[in-house]
Write a protein that holds these residues in place. Structure first.
Motif, short mmCIF file in Angstrom:
data_model
loop_
_atom_site.label_atom_id
_atom_site.label_comp_id
_atom_site.label_asym_id
_atom_site.label_seq_id
_atom_site.Cartn_x
_atom_site.Cartn_y
_atom_site.Cartn_z
N PHE A 1 40.92 49.64 52.20
CA PHE A 1 40.83 48.23 51.84
C PHE A 1 41.29 48.09 50.39
CE2 PHE A 1 37.52 48.64 55.13
CZ PHE A 1 37.93 47.64 56.00
N ASN A 2 42.34 47.33 50.19
CA ASN A 2 42.91 47.15 48.85
C ASN A 2 42.92 45.67 48.51
OD1 ASN A 2 43.69 49.92 48.36
ND2 ASN A 2 45.18 49.61 49.98
N ASN A 3 42.50 45.34 47.31
CA ASN A 3 42.50 43.97 46.84
C ASN A 3 43.89 43.60 46.35
OD1 ASN A 3 41.48 41.45 46.11
ND2 ASN A 3 40.97 42.14 44.06
N ARG A 4 44.39 42.47 46.80
CA ARG A 4 45.71 41.96 46.40
C ARG A 4 46.82 42.95 46.71
NH1 ARG A 4 45.36 37.67 41.99
NH2 ARG A 4 43.19 37.12 42.02
N ASN A 5 46.64 43.72 47.75
CA ASN A 5 47.65 44.68 48.15
C ASN A 5 47.48 44.91 49.64
OD1 ASN A 5 49.67 46.56 48.05
ND2 ASN A 5 48.76 47.75 46.40
N TYR A 6 48.33 45.70 50.22
CA TYR A 6 48.25 45.96 51.65
C TYR A 6 47.00 46.75 51.99
CZ TYR A 6 53.06 44.41 51.67
OH TYR A 6 54.18 43.66 51.51
N THR A 7 46.46 46.48 53.16
CA THR A 7 45.36 47.25 53.71
C THR A 7 45.95 48.13 54.80
OG1 THR A 7 43.69 45.62 53.17
CG2 THR A 7 43.22 47.05 55.04
N TYR A 8 45.56 49.41 54.80
CA TYR A 8 46.12 50.37 55.74
C TYR A 8 45.05 50.85 56.71
CZ TYR A 8 49.95 50.57 52.41
OH TYR A 8 50.99 50.23 51.60
N VAL A 9 45.40 50.89 57.98
CA VAL A 9 44.55 51.49 59.00
C VAL A 9 45.27 52.76 59.43
CG1 VAL A 9 43.48 51.20 61.25
CG2 VAL A 9 43.67 49.24 59.72
N TRP A 10 44.62 53.92 59.22
CA TRP A 10 45.21 55.23 59.46
C TRP A 10 44.89 55.75 60.85
CZ3 TRP A 10 48.59 57.13 55.96
CH2 TRP A 10 48.58 56.53 54.70
N PHE A 11 45.83 56.46 61.43
CA PHE A 11 45.70 57.05 62.76
C PHE A 11 46.30 58.45 62.74
CE2 PHE A 11 46.14 52.51 63.21
CZ PHE A 11 45.17 52.18 64.13
N THR A 12 45.98 59.23 63.73
CA THR A 12 46.73 60.46 64.00
C THR A 12 47.57 60.14 65.22
OG1 THR A 12 44.94 61.82 63.14
CG2 THR A 12 46.54 62.90 64.58
N ASP A 13 48.90 60.22 65.06
CA ASP A 13 49.77 59.82 66.17
C ASP A 13 49.76 60.85 67.28
OD1 ASP A 13 51.59 61.85 65.54
OD2 ASP A 13 53.05 60.50 64.63
N TYR A 14 50.48 60.58 68.34
CA TYR A 14 50.47 61.45 69.51
C TYR A 14 51.07 62.82 69.25
CZ TYR A 14 49.04 57.33 72.06
OH TYR A 14 48.34 56.24 72.50
N ASN A 15 51.79 62.98 68.14
CA ASN A 15 52.35 64.27 67.76
C ASN A 15 51.49 64.99 66.73
OD1 ASN A 15 54.64 63.99 69.43
ND2 ASN A 15 55.57 62.63 67.91
N GLY A 16 50.31 64.45 66.43
CA GLY A 16 49.41 65.07 65.47
C GLY A 16 49.71 64.75 64.02
N ARG A 17 50.64 63.84 63.77
CA ARG A 17 50.99 63.45 62.40
C ARG A 17 50.17 62.24 61.97
NH1 ARG A 17 57.07 63.68 64.11
NH2 ARG A 17 56.24 61.88 65.17
N GLU A 18 49.99 62.11 60.67
CA GLU A 18 49.28 60.97 60.13
C GLU A 18 50.20 59.75 60.17
OE1 GLU A 18 48.06 61.00 55.90
OE2 GLU A 18 46.05 60.91 56.75
N ALA A 19 49.68 58.63 60.66
CA ALA A 19 50.44 57.39 60.75
C ALA A 19 49.53 56.25 60.31
CB ALA A 19 50.90 57.17 62.18
N TYR A 20 50.10 55.10 60.05
CA TYR A 20 49.29 53.96 59.63
C TYR A 20 49.90 52.66 60.12
CZ TYR A 20 52.77 53.34 55.96
OH TYR A 20 53.94 53.15 55.27
N GLU A 21 49.05 51.65 60.19
CA GLU A 21 49.48 50.28 60.36
C GLU A 21 49.17 49.57 59.07
OE1 GLU A 21 47.94 48.11 63.67
OE2 GLU A 21 48.88 49.44 65.12
#
Length: 189
Positions: A60-80
């Motif tokens: 959660f970032n103020n006045r900036n983008y908020t990122y929701v992190w995931f582990t993708d289907y290949n085991g890599r870190e990804a985000y929305e």
């Protein structure tokens, strides 16, 4: 007497329920990196062809983008990436968390979508959010404070001076009145 007892019973139930609600929560207290400690149910808001619907962390970032992190289907870190977040309150004392999505942004700003949740628990270090039905929840734990970085002071003096309109003055002593120099306002007579 019957009305009095019914009113007393309703007030008692109301007070018991309000004890579970959160008081005084705002967006500032939520800033920082939160890891997901447990998930129950499904969250179609996060469903994607690239990653499962269960996040691993939220920034959660103020006045900036908020990122929701995931582990993708290949085991890599990804985000929305979300355009931001805000917390809403209601007269009932419940708080809602809204993530403003950028997925459907277009030139006329129509089609903006939100991911909406109830904030069921918040104590500054632990938080539980759920869908509006209350069937699914995500428990989070705060790992670190907001992405606040200290900015070192400028060690070199800036000799440039500006007037209140922001125009640079030819010399620092060229104007009378309020002058901005080295990030400070001074009055020249």
């Amino acid at each position: 007497m019957k009305k009095y007892l019914i009113t007393l019973a309703l007030l008692t139930l109301g007070m018991g329920a309000s004890a579970q609600w959160i008081s005084g929560l705002d967006e500032i207290e939520m800033q920082g990196h939160w890891t997901v400690t447990s998930v129950n149910g499904g969250f179609p808001e996060f469903a994607s062809e690239y990653h499962p619907q269960y996040p691993t962390a939220i920034d959660f970032n103020n006045r900036n983008y908020t990122y929701v992190w995931f582990t993708d289907y290949n085991g890599r870190e990804a985000y929305e990436m979300y355009a931001g977040y805000f917390v809403g309150g209601t007269a009932t004392g419940r708080y809602t968390l809204h993530l403003l999505s950028r997925k459907e942004y277009n030139s006329d700003y129509t089609g903006l979508s939100l991911a909406n949740f109830w904030i069921k628990h918040f104590d500054g270090q632990n938080m539980t959010i759920s869908d509006y039905d209350g069937d699914s929840y995500i428990k989070l734990q705060k790992v670190d404070a907001a992405n606040v970085r200290s900015i070192p002071a400028d060690t070199t003096a800036n000799a440039k001076a500006y007037n209140l309109s922001g125009a640079e003055l030819p010399t620092p002593d060229a104007a009378k009145g309020i002058v901005i120099q080295n990030g400070k306002k001074t009055v020249r007579k």
